[in-house]
Structure formats: structure tokens, C-alpha cells
Design a protein around this motif. Structure first.
Motif, PDB file in Angstrom:
ATOM      1  N   ILE A  48       6.036 -21.796  25.580  1.00 51.22           N
ATOM      2  CA  ILE A  48       7.486 -21.653  25.678  1.00 51.22           C
ATOM      3  C   ILE A  48       7.801 -20.160  25.742  1.00 51.22           C
ATOM      4  CG2 ILE A  48       9.700 -22.118  24.556  1.00 51.22           C
ATOM      5  CD1 ILE A  48       8.388 -24.446  23.147  1.00 51.22           C
ATOM      6  N   ASP A  49       8.565 -19.773  26.744  1.00 48.84           N
ATOM      7  CA  ASP A  49       8.962 -18.371  26.917  1.00 48.84           C
ATOM      8  C   ASP A  49      10.477 -18.287  26.920  1.00 48.84           C
ATOM      9  OD1 ASP A  49       9.289 -15.718  27.611  1.00 48.84           O
ATOM     10  OD2 ASP A  49       8.980 -16.093  29.748  1.00 48.84           O
ATOM     11  N   ALA A  50      11.039 -17.682  25.889  1.00 46.35           N
ATOM     12  CA  ALA A  50      12.498 -17.627  25.734  1.00 46.35           C
ATOM     13  C   ALA A  50      13.031 -16.266  26.157  1.00 46.35           C
ATOM     14  CB  ALA A  50      12.869 -17.886  24.276  1.00 46.35           C
ATOM     15  N   LYS A  51      13.879 -16.264  27.165  1.00 43.44           N
ATOM     16  CA  LYS A  51      14.571 -15.029  27.547  1.00 43.44           C
ATOM     17  C   LYS A  51      15.876 -14.912  26.759  1.00 43.44           C
ATOM     18  CE  LYS A  51      16.574 -14.873  31.529  1.00 43.44           C
ATOM     19  NZ  LYS A  51      16.712 -15.049  32.995  1.00 43.44           N
ATOM     20  N   GLU A  52      16.385 -16.070  26.311  1.00 44.94           N
ATOM     21  CA  GLU A  52      17.582 -16.111  25.463  1.00 44.94           C
ATOM     22  C   GLU A  52      17.238 -16.907  24.203  1.00 44.94           C
ATOM     23  OE1 GLU A  52      20.721 -17.951  27.663  1.00 44.94           O
ATOM     24  OE2 GLU A  52      20.297 -16.737  29.426  1.00 44.94           O
ATOM     25  N   ASP A  53      18.091 -16.808  23.199  1.00 44.32           N
ATOM     26  CA  ASP A  53      17.887 -17.611  21.992  1.00 44.32           C
ATOM     27  C   ASP A  53      17.923 -19.091  22.362  1.00 44.32           C
ATOM     28  OD1 ASP A  53      17.967 -15.219  20.691  1.00 44.32           O
ATOM     29  OD2 ASP A  53      19.963 -15.502  19.834  1.00 44.32           O
ATOM     30  N   LEU A  54      16.981 -19.862  21.846  1.00 42.78           N
ATOM     31  CA  LEU A  54      16.993 -21.303  22.104  1.00 42.78           C
ATOM     32  C   LEU A  54      17.955 -22.014  21.164  1.00 42.78           C
ATOM     33  CD1 LEU A  54      14.566 -20.693  23.853  1.00 42.78           C
ATOM     34  CD2 LEU A  54      13.523 -22.774  22.998  1.00 42.78           C
ATOM     35  N   SER A  55      18.445 -23.147  21.596  1.00 39.67           N
ATOM     36  CA  SER A  55      19.311 -23.925  20.714  1.00 39.67           C
ATOM     37  C   SER A  55      18.525 -24.331  19.477  1.00 39.67           C
ATOM     38  CB  SER A  55      19.850 -25.153  21.436  1.00 39.67           C
ATOM     39  OG  SER A  55      18.786 -25.962  21.841  1.00 39.67           O
ATOM     40  N   ILE A  56      19.256 -24.509  18.385  1.00 40.57           N
ATOM     41  CA  ILE A  56      18.610 -24.839  17.113  1.00 40.57           C
ATOM     42  C   ILE A  56      18.408 -26.348  17.064  1.00 40.57           C
ATOM     43  CG2 ILE A  56      18.930 -24.773  14.616  1.00 40.57           C
ATOM     44  CD1 ILE A  56      20.625 -22.125  15.487  1.00 40.57           C
ATOM     45  N   GLN A  57      17.202 -26.763  16.756  1.00 36.09           N
ATOM     46  CA  GLN A  57      16.844 -28.157  16.937  1.00 36.09           C
ATOM     47  C   GLN A  57      16.003 -28.694  15.794  1.00 36.09           C
ATOM     48  OE1 GLN A  57      13.048 -28.085  19.643  1.00 36.09           O
ATOM     49  NE2 GLN A  57      14.712 -27.131  20.769  1.00 36.09           N
ATOM     50  N   VAL A  58      15.835 -29.997  15.812  1.00 36.11           N
ATOM     51  CA  VAL A  58      15.035 -30.660  14.789  1.00 36.11           C
ATOM     52  C   VAL A  58      14.415 -31.895  15.434  1.00 36.11           C
ATOM     53  CG1 VAL A  58      17.024 -31.996  13.936  1.00 36.11           C
ATOM     54  CG2 VAL A  58      15.105 -31.540  12.406  1.00 36.11           C
ATOM     55  N   HIS A  59      13.245 -32.296  14.922  1.00 35.24           N
ATOM     56  CA  HIS A  59      12.558 -33.467  15.466  1.00 35.24           C
ATOM     57  C   HIS A  59      12.421 -34.538  14.388  1.00 35.24           C
ATOM     58  CE1 HIS A  59      11.634 -30.796  18.713  1.00 35.24           C
ATOM     59  NE2 HIS A  59      10.952 -30.009  17.927  1.00 35.24           N
ATOM     60  N   PRO A  60      12.371 -35.796  14.829  1.00 36.34           N
ATOM     61  CA  PRO A  60      12.236 -36.889  13.859  1.00 36.34           C
ATOM     62  C   PRO A  60      10.783 -37.129  13.447  1.00 36.34           C
ATOM     63  CG  PRO A  60      12.416 -37.787  16.052  1.00 36.34           C
ATOM     64  CD  PRO A  60      12.514 -36.288  16.203  1.00 36.34           C
ATOM     65  N   SER A  61      10.623 -37.902  12.382  1.00 40.92           N
ATOM     66  CA  SER A  61       9.302 -38.366  11.954  1.00 40.92           C
ATOM     67  C   SER A  61       8.898 -39.580  12.799  1.00 40.92           C
ATOM     68  CB  SER A  61       9.368 -38.785  10.491  1.00 40.92           C
ATOM     69  OG  SER A  61      10.264 -39.882  10.380  1.00 40.92           O
ATOM     70  N   ASP A  62       7.635 -39.993  12.675  1.00 41.18           N
ATOM     71  CA  ASP A  62       7.168 -41.214  13.348  1.00 41.18           C
ATOM     72  C   ASP A  62       8.046 -42.401  12.983  1.00 41.18           C
ATOM     73  OD1 ASP A  62       5.049 -39.984  14.559  1.00 41.18           O
ATOM     74  OD2 ASP A  62       3.540 -40.674  13.131  1.00 41.18           O
ATOM     75  N   GLU A  63       8.346 -42.525  11.687  1.00 44.54           N
ATOM     76  CA  GLU A  63       9.082 -43.693  11.208  1.00 44.54           C
ATOM     77  C   GLU A  63      10.463 -43.748  11.858  1.00 44.54           C
ATOM     78  OE1 GLU A  63       7.493 -41.437   9.233  1.00 44.54           O
ATOM     79  OE2 GLU A  63       5.767 -42.751   8.924  1.00 44.54           O
ATOM     80  N   TYR A  64      11.152 -42.618  11.896  1.00 49.09           N
ATOM     81  CA  TYR A  64      12.501 -42.591  12.468  1.00 49.09           C
ATOM     82  C   TYR A  64      12.447 -42.830  13.984  1.00 49.09           C
ATOM     83  CZ  TYR A  64      17.315 -41.094  13.328  1.00 49.09           C
ATOM     84  OH  TYR A  64      18.634 -41.060  13.713  1.00 49.09           O
ATOM     85  N   ALA A  65      11.496 -42.177  14.658  1.00 46.49           N
ATOM     86  CA  ALA A  65      11.412 -42.287  16.121  1.00 46.49           C
ATOM     87  C   ALA A  65      11.059 -43.711  16.538  1.00 46.49           C
ATOM     88  CB  ALA A  65      10.374 -41.307  16.656  1.00 46.49           C
ATOM     89  N   ARG A  66      10.192 -44.357  15.773  1.00 42.69           N
ATOM     90  CA  ARG A  66       9.770 -45.721  16.119  1.00 42.69           C
ATOM     91  C   ARG A  66      10.998 -46.633  16.165  1.00 42.69           C
ATOM     92  NH1 ARG A  66       6.362 -46.838  11.963  1.00 42.69           N
ATOM     93  NH2 ARG A  66       4.797 -45.509  12.908  1.00 42.69           N
ATOM     94  N   VAL A  67      11.874 -46.492  15.180  1.00 46.82           N
ATOM     95  CA  VAL A  67      13.041 -47.380  15.074  1.00 46.82           C
ATOM     96  C   VAL A  67      14.145 -46.963  16.038  1.00 46.82           C
ATOM     97  CG1 VAL A  67      14.859 -48.164  13.500  1.00 46.82           C
ATOM     98  CG2 VAL A  67      12.504 -47.881  12.671  1.00 46.82           C
ATOM     99  N   HIS A  68      14.411 -45.657  16.125  1.00 48.65           N
ATOM    100  CA  HIS A  68      15.602 -45.187  16.841  1.00 48.65           C
ATOM    101  C   HIS A  68      15.315 -44.684  18.245  1.00 48.65           C
ATOM    102  CE1 HIS A  68      18.129 -45.390  13.209  1.00 48.65           C
ATOM    103  NE2 HIS A  68      17.035 -45.013  12.570  1.00 48.65           N
TER     104      HIS A  68
END
Ligand code: ZN
Length: 311
Positions: free
Chosen positions: A88-108
Motif C-alpha cells: 500500500i502506497d499512500a500519497k494522502e492520508d487514508l481513511s480511518i478504518q476497522v476490520h471485523p473478526s471471523d465471527e462477525y464477518a461470517r454472520v454479517h
């Protein structure tokens, strides 16, 4: 003597509004695209699969190899290739983000995997920061700071420099900032909840946020992110191990023998310098898989490699 070969791949380039030109300039990637924000080096993500360039397997995607030749991956028990390796090469600040766990992703997220990720910092300007984690002690405090947009109080800024290693658990808010380039090793998942985008506009409109999902998956209080510097001493050094994968750094100074016998398979990425892998020239930006049964790879030259293997 083994009949296995090192398996090299063509990456997939992703243009992004925030993308820079280091992937082209530092690695010499041959692409006519501009603003390459991401280079998916070893990817089995549907629609973004890297393809093999090694004789006998030319044009095969990672998933095709995974399904047709499971012996190359030690018959690893998974219905899909488990890792995703990208720059990943950022020329600008990237948006602030978060990722789910396996358990959350499996369901949602329709049975998707969650996303544990980590970064090796390939390049960062002097005095650079990342956003990693937040300061709220309770959900109430968290929601109040978000609802009143006091992001400067909420988010943690941490110092970062070249050759640092950063671990990001599911539920940890994070973002790299302008000028930083990282190699990211992660679970094979593309699920990202955009939490805050500095109120920027793209074509006159703010980019979509996923605030509700983000609030559900963010860890409160935050406990899990960390950053540390890595060594440049010759040899192999483990950086991180979790239930999904183990990541190591190999500093090749003249020569190094990399024993892969006890792994299902390994991915190798050259992040700096150049040399050879069992005689094949490699340089910064090269990526390959060492298949099961290959054994020991002998590296020669002066270079830094990041290796990962599933657990
Ligand atoms: Zn991420």
C-alpha cells in the motif's frame, strides 16, 4: 532433489485517489496505471487474483492452483487460499478504518473471513505517524466522542519509521498517513469498515462510511495494536505469530539458506535490495510462493525479505 519450483506471480494493481507513484518508482513495476494505491502481490480475492508466471503454471490464478494442485500447499485445510499479501502506497492520508473478526464477518458478511492484518513499513518520511487505536475507556465515552466528532481526542497517533512492524487486530481502528508505504500481510478478506474520512469529498461527495458496523466491531477499550522496530542483523527473525499466520524478516547479507520443510508453504516478498533465490534474480517488489516439498531456498545478494506462512 525436488521437482517443485519457486512460484512467481504477476501482481494486480489498484488505482486509488490517494495512491502514489512509489510502487512504480521504487519497484519498477511495469504498469501504465497512475496513482497505484495498492499492489495485490499474492492474492486469491475474486476478481483480483494474481496469476502465476512460472513454467508449467503460466496464467493460473492462485485459486486455480489451490483447487487443482493442493499438494503444492501441503493439503492445507481451508476452502480458500488463506493469505493476502499486498503493498500500500499512500500519497494522502487514508481513511480511518476497522476490520471485523471471523465471527462477525461470517454472520454479517456472507461467510467471509475476518481480517487480522500486519504491516512491515517499507518507507515513511521522518517524523511520520500512523493512527492505531483510540483513547475511549467506555462505549459511552466512545460514542460521545464520535457523535460530537472529536476525533482528535478519540484517535491515537503513534510514531512510525521505516522497518517498523505493526500488528492490527480485528476491531482496532487504524490508518496510514501520507508518504507511508507498507507491505501488508493479512487474512484473505476484503472487508473494511470506513470509520472516518476527515470529511473529505470525492467528486463533490463524501465517501460512504460504515459507521454502524464500525461501532459494532471496534474494541472498547482498545488493547491490541502494537508497533515495534525490527532488526537489520543478518538471518531470519520472527516478527509475529498468531493463529492464522507467522511472519518473519530475512536479512540476506551475501547468502542465507531458508529451510521451509516444516511449513505448508511460504510466501516471500523482497522489500529492499536485490539478489537471487536459487539462481533466479529477484529485487524489491518480487513475490513468490515456496511450495510444500521444495525444501531449502538459498538466497544470495543483499536484500530484505518478508516471509509468511499459514499456521
Ligand atoms: Zn486495514
Amino acid at each position: 532433489m525436488t521437482d517443485r519450483q519457486l512460484m512467481f506471480f504477476n501482481p494486480v494493481f489498484k488505482e486509488k485517489i490517494w495512491g502514489g507513484n512509489k510502487l512504480h518508482d521504487l519497484f519498477g513495476y511495469n504498469t501504465d496505471k497512475d496513482n497505484i494505491g495498492e499492489c495485490w502481490a499474492i492474492s486469491a480475492q475474486p476478481g483480483s487474483e494474481s496469476t502465476c508466471t512460472t513454467k508449467g503454471f503460466e496464467g493460473k490464478t492462485v485459486s486455480e492452483l489451490w483447487n487443482e494442485s493442493p499438494e503444492l500447499f501441503g493439503h492445507y485445510d481451508s476452502d480458500r487460499f488463506p493469505l493476502l499479501v499486498k503493498f500500500i502506497d499512500a500519497k494522502e492520508d487514508l481513511s480511518i478504518q476497522v476490520h471485523p473478526s471471523d465471527e462477525y464477518a461470517r454472520v454479517h458478511e456472507n461467510g467471509s473471513l475476518g481480517k487480522q492484518e500486519c504491516w512491515y513499513v517499507c518507507d515513511a518520511p521522518e517524523g511520520e505517524h500512523v493512527i492505531l487505536g483510540h483513547n475511549a475507556k467506555t462505549r459511552e465515552e466512545f460514542n460521545t466522542l464520535v457523535d460530537t466528532k472529536r476525533y482528535d481526542q478519540l484517535l491515537c497517533l503513534k510514531n512510525i519509521k521505516k522497518a517498523d512492524f505493526v500488528k492490527i487486530e480485528p476491531g482496532t481502528v487504524h490508518a496510514i498517513m501520507a508518504g507511508t508505504m507498507v507491505l501488508e500481510i493479512q487474512q484473505n478478506s476484503d472487508i473494511t469498515y470506513r470509520f472516518y474520512d476527515y470529511d473529505r469529498l470525492e467528486n463533490g461527495k463524501p465517501r460512504t462510511l460504515h459507521l454502524e458496523q464500525a461501532k459494532e466491531v471496534i474494541n472498547v477499550p482498545e488493547t491490541n495494536g502494537f508497533i515495534y522496530s525490527t532488526t537489520d542483523e543478518a538471518g531470519i527473525h520472527e516478527l509475529y505469530s498468531c493463529k492464522y499466520f507467522t511472519v518473519g524478516k530475512i536479512n540476506v547479507k551475501d547468502t542465507f539458506s531458508f529451510d521451509t520443510n516444516d511449513a505448508f508453504f511460504c510466501t516471500v516478498t523482497c522489500v529492499e535490495g536485490s539478489g537471487t533465490a536459487d539462481g533466479t534474480p529477484i529485487s524489491a517488489g518480487s513475490n513468490f510462493i515456496v511450495p510444500k516439498g521444495y525444501g531449502t531456498v538459498t538466497f544470495e545478494g543483499n536484500m530484505t525479505l518478508i516471509v509468511s506462512r499459514p499456521e
